[in-house]
Design an enzyme around this catalytic site. Sequence first.
Site, PDB file in Angstrom:
ATOM      1  N   LEU A  72       1.095  -1.087   0.003  1.00  0.00           N
ATOM      2  CA  LEU A  72       0.051   0.041  -0.052  1.00  0.00           C
ATOM      3  C   LEU A  72       0.861   1.178   0.088  1.00  0.00           C
ATOM      4  O   LEU A  72       1.870   1.104   0.867  1.00  0.00           O
ATOM      5  CB  LEU A  72      -0.917   0.090   1.200  1.00  0.00           C
ATOM      6  CG  LEU A  72      -1.984  -1.168   1.275  1.00  0.00           C
ATOM      7  CD1 LEU A  72      -2.691  -0.868   2.819  1.00  0.00           C
ATOM      8  CD2 LEU A  72      -3.073  -0.974   0.278  1.00  0.00           C
ATOM      9  N   ASP A  73       0.617   2.164  -0.710  1.00  0.00           N
ATOM     10  CA  ASP A  73       1.396   3.590  -0.860  1.00  0.00           C
ATOM     11  C   ASP A  73       1.387   4.159   0.725  1.00  0.00           C
ATOM     12  O   ASP A  73       0.436   3.844   1.439  1.00  0.00           O
ATOM     13  CB  ASP A  73       0.695   4.550  -1.484  1.00  0.00           C
ATOM     14  CG  ASP A  73       0.527   4.220  -3.084  1.00  0.00           C
ATOM     15  OD1 ASP A  73       1.197   3.417  -3.504  1.00  0.00           O
ATOM     16  OD2 ASP A  73      -0.150   4.850  -3.878  1.00  0.00           O
ATOM     17  N   ARG A  74       2.704   4.798   0.827  1.00  0.00           N
ATOM     18  CA  ARG A  74       2.663   5.377   2.197  1.00  0.00           C
ATOM     19  C   ARG A  74       1.561   5.976   2.953  1.00  0.00           C
ATOM     20  O   ARG A  74       1.296   6.019   3.977  1.00  0.00           O
ATOM     21  CB  ARG A  74       4.095   5.998   2.136  1.00  0.00           C
ATOM     22  CG  ARG A  74       4.359   6.541   3.721  1.00  0.00           C
ATOM     23  CD  ARG A  74       5.824   7.077   3.591  1.00  0.00           C
ATOM     24  NE  ARG A  74       6.333   7.128   5.145  1.00  0.00           N
ATOM     25  CZ  ARG A  74       7.560   7.370   5.548  1.00  0.00           C
ATOM     26  NH1 ARG A  74       8.578   7.576   4.667  1.00  0.00           N
ATOM     27  NH2 ARG A  74       7.954   7.393   6.862  1.00  0.00           N
TER      28      ARG A  74
END
Length: 240
Positions: A72-74
């Site tokens: 998942l993106d930060r």
Amino acid sequence: MARPEFHYTSYDITDKDVLYEDNHLIAINKRAGDIVQVDDTGDESLDEKVKKYIAKKYDKPNGAFLGVVHRLDRPVSGVILFAKTSKALDRINKMFKAREMHKTYYAVLRKRPYPEAGTLVHYLVKNPQKNVTKAHDREVPGSLRSELNYKLAGELDGYYLIEVDPITGRPHQIRVQLSTLGTPIVGDNKYGYPRGSLRKSICLHARRLQFIHPIKKEPILITAPVPKDGFWERFEGMMG
């Protein structure tokens, strides 16, 4: 006067962060701000924190095996799955490639999408130097076909809750594809929202993960509660 720069606070993984666990798999409710794997920031990664949690919980002085199967993106929160055995890692990787892992996300927009439901197909090209993805309407050199389904799930005080079911899993896919409608995700100034969140999070949450267990062959449904930040909770009653 300039706003103070925000720094992520790194928290250890505790039992309350664990959404699902057995001998083969562990699912965590990721906080916005955690990086899944180590990067050039030097910040402690989520996979390292989960390894430490498992090693402490099960008294493994030599450390624990943990396999990363997706990311998942930060600035995104929600359910993320790790493998605790190499056998589970291999099988889950194959299931992701075969699109047998069904993910559901929710995003908050400031503008009503038109149409309110549909399928988006683009060809995405990522620039790794700038960490940004560009969407094209037709295939271009180096592009990856990207598809998702979306629908309007609710409206509250001028904000619009969107349910998103990605068919493919590309870097920044949901963020850039929703932006093509002229409806960037709240807080996502990388993809067109006019301002970023002071917390450096965006209103995108990985809500559900559904699959057949790779070892037990049982149906698994994992649901991640939304962040308790004074904003997301207002939408949880509209979610499946």
